[in-house]
Design a protein around this motif. Structure first.
Motif, PDB file in Angstrom:
ATOM      1  N   MET A  59       3.693  22.457  50.004  1.00  0.00           N
ATOM      2  CA  MET A  59       3.294  21.096  50.277  1.00  0.00           C
ATOM      3  C   MET A  59       3.275  20.854  51.783  1.00  0.00           C
ATOM      4  SD  MET A  59       5.061  17.654  48.874  1.00  0.00           S
ATOM      5  CE  MET A  59       3.915  16.435  48.351  1.00  0.00           C
ATOM      6  N   ALA A  60       2.311  20.083  52.267  1.00  0.00           N
ATOM      7  CA  ALA A  60       2.216  19.771  53.690  1.00  0.00           C
ATOM      8  C   ALA A  60       3.491  19.034  54.120  1.00  0.00           C
ATOM      9  CB  ALA A  60       0.982  18.924  53.954  1.00  0.00           C
ATOM     10  N   THR A  61       4.018  19.399  55.272  1.00  0.00           N
ATOM     11  CA  THR A  61       5.287  18.831  55.724  1.00  0.00           C
ATOM     12  C   THR A  61       5.112  17.591  56.594  1.00  0.00           C
ATOM     13  OG1 THR A  61       5.304  20.262  57.654  1.00  0.00           O
ATOM     14  CG2 THR A  61       6.402  21.080  55.673  1.00  0.00           C
ATOM     15  N   ASN A  62       3.932  17.190  56.872  1.00  0.00           N
ATOM     16  CA  ASN A  62       3.653  16.031  57.712  1.00  0.00           C
ATOM     17  C   ASN A  62       2.725  15.106  56.935  1.00  0.00           C
ATOM     18  OD1 ASN A  62       2.048  14.427  59.647  1.00  0.00           O
ATOM     19  ND2 ASN A  62       3.117  15.601  61.208  1.00  0.00           N
ATOM     20  N   PRO A  63       2.974  13.810  56.919  1.00  0.00           N
ATOM     21  CA  PRO A  63       2.111  12.908  56.133  1.00  0.00           C
ATOM     22  C   PRO A  63       0.662  12.856  56.628  1.00  0.00           C
ATOM     23  CG  PRO A  63       3.687  11.659  57.442  1.00  0.00           C
ATOM     24  CD  PRO A  63       4.065  13.105  57.576  1.00  0.00           C
ATOM     25  N   ASN A  64       0.415  13.312  57.851  1.00  0.00           N
ATOM     26  CA  ASN A  64      -0.956  13.334  58.377  1.00  0.00           C
ATOM     27  C   ASN A  64      -1.671  14.637  58.079  1.00  0.00           C
ATOM     28  OD1 ASN A  64      -0.739  10.717  59.540  1.00  0.00           O
ATOM     29  ND2 ASN A  64       0.475  11.621  61.174  1.00  0.00           N
ATOM     30  N   TRP A  65      -0.977  15.563  57.433  1.00  0.00           N
ATOM     31  CA  TRP A  65      -1.570  16.835  57.041  1.00  0.00           C
ATOM     32  C   TRP A  65      -1.997  16.741  55.590  1.00  0.00           C
ATOM     33  CZ3 TRP A  65       2.535  20.968  58.843  1.00  0.00           C
ATOM     34  CH2 TRP A  65       2.739  20.866  60.219  1.00  0.00           C
ATOM     35  N   LYS A  66      -3.134  17.351  55.270  1.00  0.00           N
ATOM     36  CA  LYS A  66      -3.624  17.348  53.890  1.00  0.00           C
ATOM     37  C   LYS A  66      -3.763  18.793  53.424  1.00  0.00           C
ATOM     38  CE  LYS A  66      -7.374  15.663  50.960  1.00  0.00           C
ATOM     39  NZ  LYS A  66      -8.657  14.949  50.952  1.00  0.00           N
ATOM     40  N   GLU A  67      -2.962  19.169  52.450  1.00  0.00           N
ATOM     41  CA  GLU A  67      -3.007  20.514  51.897  1.00  0.00           C
ATOM     42  C   GLU A  67      -4.165  20.602  50.908  1.00  0.00           C
ATOM     43  OE1 GLU A  67       0.025  22.446  49.048  1.00  0.00           O
ATOM     44  OE2 GLU A  67       0.752  22.824  51.085  1.00  0.00           O
ATOM     45  N   LEU A  68      -5.109  21.511  51.173  1.00  0.00           N
ATOM     46  CA  LEU A  68      -6.276  21.660  50.304  1.00  0.00           C
ATOM     47  C   LEU A  68      -6.036  22.682  49.205  1.00  0.00           C
ATOM     48  CD1 LEU A  68      -9.126  21.560  52.966  1.00  0.00           C
ATOM     49  CD2 LEU A  68      -8.130  19.667  51.659  1.00  0.00           C
ATOM     50  N   ASP A  69      -5.284  23.706  49.520  1.00  0.00           N
ATOM     51  CA  ASP A  69      -4.870  24.710  48.543  1.00  0.00           C
ATOM     52  C   ASP A  69      -3.658  25.421  49.130  1.00  0.00           C
ATOM     53  OD1 ASP A  69      -5.894  26.629  50.358  1.00  0.00           O
ATOM     54  OD2 ASP A  69      -7.629  27.121  49.131  1.00  0.00           O
ATOM     55  N   GLN A  70      -3.233  26.507  48.529  1.00  0.00           N
ATOM     56  CA  GLN A  70      -2.029  27.198  49.006  1.00  0.00           C
ATOM     57  C   GLN A  70      -2.218  27.832  50.374  1.00  0.00           C
ATOM     58  OE1 GLN A  70      -1.008  29.835  45.777  1.00  0.00           O
ATOM     59  NE2 GLN A  70       0.357  28.302  44.892  1.00  0.00           N
ATOM     60  N   GLN A  71      -3.465  28.022  50.793  1.00  0.00           N
ATOM     61  CA  GLN A  71      -3.711  28.667  52.080  1.00  0.00           C
ATOM     62  C   GLN A  71      -4.088  27.689  53.184  1.00  0.00           C
ATOM     63  OE1 GLN A  71      -6.979  31.515  52.342  1.00  0.00           O
ATOM     64  NE2 GLN A  71      -5.952  32.597  54.025  1.00  0.00           N
ATOM     65  N   VAL A  72      -4.800  26.627  52.851  1.00  0.00           N
ATOM     66  CA  VAL A  72      -5.404  25.772  53.882  1.00  0.00           C
ATOM     67  C   VAL A  72      -4.849  24.351  53.876  1.00  0.00           C
ATOM     68  CG1 VAL A  72      -7.576  24.800  54.756  1.00  0.00           C
ATOM     69  CG2 VAL A  72      -7.535  27.112  53.816  1.00  0.00           C
ATOM     70  N   THR A  73      -4.482  23.900  55.068  1.00  0.00           N
ATOM     71  CA  THR A  73      -4.105  22.523  55.318  1.00  0.00           C
ATOM     72  C   THR A  73      -4.981  22.021  56.451  1.00  0.00           C
ATOM     73  OG1 THR A  73      -1.830  22.850  54.600  1.00  0.00           O
ATOM     74  CG2 THR A  73      -2.219  21.007  56.109  1.00  0.00           C
ATOM     75  N   VAL A  74      -5.415  20.761  56.362  1.00  0.00           N
ATOM     76  CA  VAL A  74      -6.259  20.176  57.405  1.00  0.00           C
ATOM     77  C   VAL A  74      -5.576  18.936  57.978  1.00  0.00           C
ATOM     78  CG1 VAL A  74      -8.393  21.063  56.381  1.00  0.00           C
ATOM     79  CG2 VAL A  74      -7.614  18.746  55.805  1.00  0.00           C
ATOM     80  N   ALA A  75      -5.992  18.583  59.197  1.00  0.00           N
ATOM     81  CA  ALA A  75      -5.422  17.420  59.866  1.00  0.00           C
ATOM     82  C   ALA A  75      -6.370  16.955  60.959  1.00  0.00           C
ATOM     83  CB  ALA A  75      -4.070  17.774  60.480  1.00  0.00           C
ATOM     84  N   GLY A  76      -6.043  15.798  61.504  1.00  0.00           N
ATOM     85  CA  GLY A  76      -6.758  15.292  62.663  1.00  0.00           C
ATOM     86  C   GLY A  76      -6.301  16.011  63.915  1.00  0.00           C
ATOM     87  N   GLN A  77      -6.864  15.597  65.039  1.00  0.00           N
ATOM     88  CA  GLN A  77      -6.582  16.218  66.330  1.00  0.00           C
ATOM     89  C   GLN A  77      -5.083  16.438  66.542  1.00  0.00           C
ATOM     90  OE1 GLN A  77      -8.849  17.124  69.015  1.00  0.00           O
ATOM     91  NE2 GLN A  77      -6.975  18.116  69.698  1.00  0.00           N
TER      92      GLN A  77
END
Length: 120
Positions: free
Chosen positions: A1-19
């Motif tokens: 699970m993403a550890t920051n509320p501004n991070w979005k986990e897309l799957d077990q490998q990829v997490t995305v976020a803003g700048q």
């Protein structure tokens, strides 16, 4: 699970976020990511952190930096192929960012579609 509320986990490998900023990179490394991928061109917005600063922070924190800029939300073949290559070559988690994280997610979705179709 993403550890920051501004991070979005897309799957077990990829997490995305803003700048992100250089001071965010140690937290990304501590969360177990192996690669930081930028999907945002330098100079897109005043005050934006330059990619070179992120690269330096990545090197100091044991992360591999990957630059796959995408200037809008319509993914180019280059961006999709390059993002897919980063995923294939990375044994571990990838942290991708752009201005808001949306472009990263759009490119990731295009990669998944091509993979499902056997085209990537």
């Amino acid at each position: 699970m993403a550890t920051n509320p501004n991070w979005k986990e897309l799957d077990q490998q990829v997490t995305v976020a803003g700048q992100i900023r250089p001071e965010d990179v140690p937290h990304i490394a501590a969360a177990g990511y192996k690669v930081v991928m930028c999907n945002r061109p330098d100079g897109e917005e005043a005050g934006q952190t330059d990619w070179a600063e992120i690269v330096e922070a990545c090197r100091h924190n044991g992360l591999t930096p990957k630059y796959v800029p995408q200037s809008d939300r319509d993914p180019t073949d280059y961006a999709v192929a390059s993002f897919g290559q980063v995923l294939r070559e990375t044994n571990g988690k990838v942290f991708a960012y752009c201005r808001t994280g949306t472009r990263c997610e759009i490119i990731w979705t295009a990669v998944k579609r091509r993979q499902a179709a056997g085209a990537l």
